[in-house]
Design a protein around this motif. Structure first.
Motif, PDB file in Angstrom:
ATOM      1  N   PHE A  54       0.821  -1.209   0.000  1.00 49.91           N
ATOM      2  CA  PHE A  54       0.000   0.000   0.000  1.00 49.91           C
ATOM      3  C   PHE A  54       0.856   1.261   0.000  1.00 49.91           C
ATOM      4  O   PHE A  54       0.381   2.354  -0.273  1.00 49.91           O
ATOM      5  N   PRO A  74      -0.734  -4.293  -4.587  1.00 53.47           N
ATOM      6  CA  PRO A  74      -1.233  -5.171  -3.523  1.00 53.47           C
ATOM      7  C   PRO A  74      -2.091  -6.325  -4.036  1.00 53.47           C
ATOM      8  O   PRO A  74      -2.022  -7.419  -3.479  1.00 53.47           O
ATOM      9  N   HIS A  75      -2.890  -6.105  -5.104  1.00 57.71           N
ATOM     10  CA  HIS A  75      -3.786  -7.180  -5.518  1.00 57.71           C
ATOM     11  C   HIS A  75      -3.051  -8.313  -6.210  1.00 57.71           C
ATOM     12  O   HIS A  75      -3.644  -9.338  -6.511  1.00 57.71           O
ATOM     13  N   ILE A  79      -0.322 -11.892  -0.225  1.00 52.89           N
ATOM     14  CA  ILE A  79      -0.312 -11.405   1.146  1.00 52.89           C
ATOM     15  C   ILE A  79      -1.693 -10.836   1.411  1.00 52.89           C
ATOM     16  O   ILE A  79      -2.246 -10.151   0.563  1.00 52.89           O
ATOM     17  N   ASN A  80      -2.272 -11.139   2.571  1.00 52.33           N
ATOM     18  CA  ASN A  80      -3.544 -10.525   2.920  1.00 52.33           C
ATOM     19  C   ASN A  80      -3.428  -9.809   4.249  1.00 52.33           C
ATOM     20  O   ASN A  80      -2.550 -10.101   5.059  1.00 52.33           O
ATOM     21  N   PHE A  83      -7.104  -5.273   8.726  1.00 53.57           N
ATOM     22  CA  PHE A  83      -6.894  -3.860   9.015  1.00 53.57           C
ATOM     23  C   PHE A  83      -7.321  -3.518  10.440  1.00 53.57           C
ATOM     24  O   PHE A  83      -8.137  -4.196  11.047  1.00 53.57           O
ATOM     25  N   PHE A  89     -16.847  -4.873   4.348  1.00 48.33           N
ATOM     26  CA  PHE A  89     -17.667  -4.195   3.351  1.00 48.33           C
ATOM     27  C   PHE A  89     -19.100  -4.117   3.873  1.00 48.33           C
ATOM     28  O   PHE A  89     -19.777  -5.139   3.969  1.00 48.33           O
ATOM     29  N   GLY A 101     -12.719 -12.249  -1.871  1.00 51.75           N
ATOM     30  CA  GLY A 101     -11.488 -12.568  -2.591  1.00 51.75           C
ATOM     31  C   GLY A 101     -11.661 -13.742  -3.543  1.00 51.75           C
ATOM     32  O   GLY A 101     -11.101 -13.761  -4.640  1.00 51.75           O
ATOM     33  N   ARG A 148     -11.885 -13.412   6.258  1.00 52.46           N
ATOM     34  CA  ARG A 148     -11.881 -12.847   4.908  1.00 52.46           C
ATOM     35  C   ARG A 148     -10.470 -12.841   4.319  1.00 52.46           C
ATOM     36  O   ARG A 148     -10.285 -13.033   3.123  1.00 52.46           O
ATOM     37  N   ASN A 152      -8.317 -16.774   1.411  1.00 51.97           N
ATOM     38  CA  ASN A 152      -7.573 -16.736   0.148  1.00 51.97           C
ATOM     39  C   ASN A 152      -6.285 -17.549   0.202  1.00 51.97           C
ATOM     40  O   ASN A 152      -5.514 -17.537  -0.746  1.00 51.97           O
TER      41      ASN A 152
ATOM     42  N   ALA B 167      -8.646  -2.654   1.405  1.00 52.96           N
ATOM     43  CA  ALA B 167      -9.042  -4.019   1.745  1.00 52.96           C
ATOM     44  C   ALA B 167      -9.427  -4.774   0.481  1.00 52.96           C
ATOM     45  O   ALA B 167      -9.080  -5.942   0.317  1.00 52.96           O
ATOM     46  N   LEU B 169      -8.372  -4.158  -2.603  1.00 57.31           N
ATOM     47  CA  LEU B 169      -7.139  -4.421  -3.355  1.00 57.31           C
ATOM     48  C   LEU B 169      -6.406  -5.592  -2.746  1.00 57.31           C
ATOM     49  O   LEU B 169      -5.895  -6.474  -3.432  1.00 57.31           O
ATOM     50  N   ASP B 170      -6.366  -5.591  -1.416  1.00 62.35           N
ATOM     51  CA  ASP B 170      -5.662  -6.628  -0.680  1.00 62.35           C
ATOM     52  C   ASP B 170      -6.224  -8.010  -1.001  1.00 62.35           C
ATOM     53  O   ASP B 170      -5.501  -8.994  -1.016  1.00 62.35           O
ATOM     54  N   LEU B 171      -7.536  -8.065  -1.265  1.00 66.28           N
ATOM     55  CA  LEU B 171      -8.176  -9.350  -1.525  1.00 66.28           C
ATOM     56  C   LEU B 171      -8.130  -9.715  -3.002  1.00 66.28           C
ATOM     57  O   LEU B 171      -8.810 -10.625  -3.443  1.00 66.28           O
TER      58      LEU B 171
END
Lengths: 381, 278
Positions: A54, A74-75, A79-80, A83, A89, A101, A148, A152, B167, B169-171
Motif C-alpha cells: 500500500f 497489492p492485488h 499477502i492478505n 486492518f 464491506f 477474494g 476474509r 484466500n 481491503a 485491493l488486498d483481496l
C-alpha cells in the motif's frame, strides 16, 4: 527455523522530509509469527504497509521468496491484511465479505461455499453467514476480517493492531485464538502492536522499533532478558535502569558498590546502563542487604505489590508479594543473573527513575489509551 | 432561543411565508384562469395548459431543457464523483485548497459565471470555429453542476472506512474492481443525490443559459423570459407552474432520501446498541 520468505533491505521511507523508516533491515521466515512492536509513530505500521504493497518505500528493497516486489501492486501479492478497523464491506453480509477474494478470483460457487464455511468454523462463527456486518460486535467483526483474509490461503497474513479496539478480556481470548489459527494454518503472521504483553505472548520473533529504526530483534525471552538498550528495557516490561561502570568482565559498579554479573566484553571502566527487573529483586532485612533503602510508596496490583524504594534519592521499582509499609527500611540482595548490562545509547538516562511513578502515569502518556476506551463501549456483549 | 412574544413572532413568521409564497400561489391560481386577465378571476380552465402544449416554440424549449438537464446532470455526476474521490485522496492542504476552488462558483453570482463563460466560448469559438448553441449551453450546465455533485459525494467519502478500498485491493481486486464492487455501493446514495440536485439546478437555470445558449437554442426559463417581453400571455403562468412543481417535486425527493438514509442509519445504530447491551 524454516526458510526465509520476506526480506527488507535498507528500507527507507520519508514523508515530506520526515524520515519514518531509517534503513530497516529484516528477514521474515516462513510460518513465523513475527511482531513489530513499538510506540505510535515508530514506523511499524509503515513497515507493514510496505510489505502489503500500500506504500512504496522511498529507497530500499522488499523481496518475497527471493523476488523483488517493490513495484508489485497489492492485488498481485500473495499477502492478505487484517486492518486496524477491520474495513469490512458494509453492503455485503458475512458470507459475501469472506467470499469477496474468492469471487474476484472467479472460483466456482461450490468451492466458494465450502471454503467460506470452513473458514467460519476456523474463526468460530458458524451460523453467522447471513448476518449483516454492522450487526456484529467488535470481536465478531474482527473474526470476519481474519476469515476474509485467510480464506484466500495467503502465504503471509499482515495484522495491524487488530485487537486494539477490543476490551481486555476479549483481547486475551483473541490472542490465544490468533496463535491457534496461525499454528493450524501454518502461515506467516506479521503482527503490529504497541502492546508489549501481546507481543511477548504470541510471537516467535519480536522486532522492537522506535523512531523508524529497529532497536532489537529476538525471541520474546531474549528481548525481555537481554534488552539491547534502555529503550527496549523500558518498553518491554518495567525496569530499573541505572548508570554503572564496568570494571572488568563480570564485575560492574553502581551506587559505589561492586556487583558480580554475567556480562563481559566491555572496555575496562566503560560507562554502561544497568538493568534490574523489578521482579528479580529480593528484599531482606536491612542488616543483610547489599543496599539499604526506604519504602516510598506501595501499590497493590493483585498478584504483587508495586513497591517504590528510595535508595539515596534514586527510586527503584520492586515487585514483591510481601507487603512492606511506607517508611520501612529494607535491604536488598542481587544475584549475578539479576543484573543485565547494556552499552550506553541515545536512550541512556531517559528511563528508569521511578520518582514520578504513579499508576496513571502510563495511561496519560499513551495517546491510544483514551481512544481505545471509547471504542470498547460498543464492543461485545 | 425563546421568543418573548409568541404572537408577534408568529405574525412575523406568517409574513415571511406570505411574501415568499403568495406570488407563487397567485401565479399558480391564475394559470388556471379562464380569461386572459391577470387580475380578475373568471373561472377554472386548463385552457392555457392546452395552449402551451400546442406552442411549437415552447415544446422545443421544453425538449432542449430536458435534454440539457439530463445530459448535464449525468456528465457532471461522473466528473464530479471522480473529482470528489480525487480530492479526497489528496493530502489535507491541497484538498482544502481545491475544495475552496470548488466552492467559489457556488457562491459566485450566476451572472458572472454566465458572462465569463460566454466570453470564453466566444473567444475559443472564434479560434476553433464554433458558435454559441446547444454545445456551449451543455458545457456551461455541466460546469456549474459539478461543484454541487462534489459537495454531495464528499460527505459519503468521509464516512467510509479509510481502508475499505485497500481491503478490496488486498483481496485481489484491481483498482477498477475495488471502485465498482466496494466504493460504489457505499457512495451511491450521495452520487444519486448529487445527480438530482444537478438536474434540478439545470432545469431552472436562467441566467447562465441566457448568456451561453446563443440565439438559436432556448430553454424553458429563457422562453418564459422572452414571452414576458413580447406578448403577455397567461401561458407564462402555466409554464412557470409546471417548472415550479417539477423543481419542488425533485427537491422533496432529495430531502426525503436524505431523511430516510439518516433514519436507516439511526435504526442500525440502535439495533447495534441493543445487541451490545444484551
Amino acid at each position: 527455523m524454516s526458510k526465509e520468505l520476506i526480506r527488507l533491505r535498507d528500507l527507507c521511507m520519508a514523508f515530506d522530509d520526515e524520515l519514518v523508516l531509517d534503513h530497516v533491515n529484516l528477514y521474515i521466515n516462513d510460518s513465523e509469527f513475527l511482531t513489530l512492536l513499538g510506540p505510535s509513530g515508530c514506523g511499524k505500521t509503515t513497515t507493514l504497509r510496505i510489505i502489503g504493497g500500500f506504500t512504496t518505500p522511498t529507497s530500499g528493497d522488499v523481496t518475497f521468496d527471493g523476488v523483488r516486489i517493490n513495484d508489485v501492486p497489492p492485488h498481485k501479492r500473495q499477502i492478505n491484511t487484517v486492518f486496524q478497523k477491520y474495513a469490512l464491506f458494509p453492503h455485503l453480509d458475512v458470507f459475501e465479505n469472506i467470499a469477496f477474494g474468492l469471487r474476484i478470483a472467479k472460483i466456482s460457487n461450490k468451492e466458494v461455499e465450502e471454503r467460506v464455511l470452513e473458514m467460519l468454523s476456523v474463526v468460530s462463527l458458524n451460523g453467522f453467514e447471513h448476518r449483516r456486518v454492522d450487526q456484529l460486535s467488535g470481536g465478531q467483526q474482527q473474526r470476519v476480517a481474519i476469515a476474509r483474509a485467510l480464506v484466500n490461503r495467503p502465504k503471509v497474513l499482515l495484522l495491524d493492531e487488530p485487537l486494539g479496539a477490543l476490551d481486555l478480556r476479549l483481547r486475551k481470548d483473541m490472542q490465544n485464538e490468533l496463535k491457534r489459527i496461525q499454528q493450524q494454518m501454518g502461515i506467516t503472521f506479521i503482527y503490529v502492536t504497541h502492546d508489549q504483553e501481546e507481543a511477548l505472548t504470541m510471537s516467535d520473533t519480536v522486532v522492537v522499533m522506535d523512531k523508524g529504526r529497529i532497536q532489537q530483534i529476538g525471541t520474546p525471552v531474549d528481548i525481555y532478558n537481554e534488552p539491547k538498550n534502555a529503550f527496549v528495557a523500558d518498553f518491554i516490561g518495567e525496569s530499573n535502569i541505572l548508570d554503572g561502570i564496568m570494571h572488568e568482565d563480570y564485575v560492574v559498579e553502581f551506587f559505589n558498590r561492586k556487583f558480580k554479573c554475567l556480562d563481559k566484553g566491555f572496555a575496562p571502566m566503560e560507562a554502561v546502563d544497568v538493568v534490574i527487573r523489578p521482579e528479580d529483586i529480593e528484599i531482606v532485612p536491612p542488616d543483610r542487604g547489599r543496599l539499604v533503602g526506604t519504602v516510598a510508596s506501595v501499590t497493590f496490583k493483585g498478584v504483587h505489590y508495586d513497591t517504590i524504594v528510595d535508595f539515596k534519592g534514586y527510586k527503584w521499582l520492586i515487585q514483591t508479594t510481601d507487603y512492606h509499609e511506607v517508611g520501612e527500611v529494607i535491604g536488598i540482595v542481587l544475584n549475578p543473573d539479576d543484573i543485565h548490562i547494556m552499552k550506553k545509547s541515545e536512550y541512556s538516562g531517559l528511563f528508569g527513575d521511578y520518582s514520578s511513578y504513579s499508576a496513571e502515569y502510563d495511561e496519560i502518556n499513551d495517546p491510544d489509551f483514551a481512544e481505545e476506551d471509547e471504542e470498547d463501549a460498543d464492543d461485545e456483549n | 432561543m425563546k421568543a418573548k412574544s409568541p404572537v408577534l413572532s408568529r405574525i412575523f413568521n406568517a409574513l415571511v411565508f406570505v411574501f415568499l409564497y403568495l406570488p407563487i400561489v397567485v401565479l399558480i391560481i391564475f394559470s388556471f384562469n379562464d380569461s386572459k386577465s391577470r387580475t380578475v378571476w373568471s373561472g377554472f380552465s386548463l385552457h392555457w395548459y392546452t395552449e402551451l402544449f400546442h406552442d411549437e416554440e415552447i415544446l422545443s424549449a421544453f425538449s432542449t431543457t430536458l435534454t440539457v438537464s439530463l445530459l448535464a446532470s449525468l456528465i457532471a455526476t461522473v466528473l464530479g464523483t471522480a473529482a470528489a474521490i480525487g480530492f479526497f485522496s489528496m493530502r489535507r492542504r491541497p484538498r482544502q485548497l481545491l475544495m475552496t476552488v470548488n466552492n467559489i462558483p457556488m457562491t459566485n453570482a450566476d451572472i458572472i459565471t454566465g458572462v465569463s463563460l460566454m466570453l470564453l466560448f466566444v473567444f475559443t469559438g472564434n479560434i476553433l470555429g464554433f458558435s454559441l448553441g446547444f454545445g456551449t449551453l451543455l458545457v456551461a450546465h455541466i460546469t456549474f453542476n459539478i461543484p454541487y455533485v462534489v459537495l454531495a459525494v464528499m460527505p459519503k467519502l468521509r464516512q467510509l472506512d479509510p481502508n475499505l478500498g485497500e481491503a478490496a485491493l488486498d483481496l485481489g481486486a484491481t483498482p477498477w474492481q475495488a471502485f465498482w464492487k466496494v466504493l460504489m455501493p457505499e457512495l451511491r446514495p450521495g452520487i444519486f443525490n448529487g445527480m438530482l440536485i444537478a438536474f434540478t439546478l439545470s432545469i431552472d437555470d436562467f441566467v447562465i443559459s441566457y448568456f451561453t445558449a446563443g440565439s438559436e437554442v432556448s430553454t424553458l426559463a429563457m422562453q418564459i423570459y422572452a414571452m414576458t417581453r413580447k406578448r403577455i400571455s397567461p401561458e407564462v403562468n402555466a409554464l412557470s407552474t409546471i417548472l415550479f412543481v417539477t423543481v419542488l417535486v425533485l427537491l422533496i425527493i432529495v430531502n426525503l432520501r436524505e431523511v430516510r438514509q439518516q433514519n436507516l442509519k439511526d435504526r442500525q445504530n440502535r439495533a447495534l446498541k441493543r445487541d451490545a447491551a444484551r
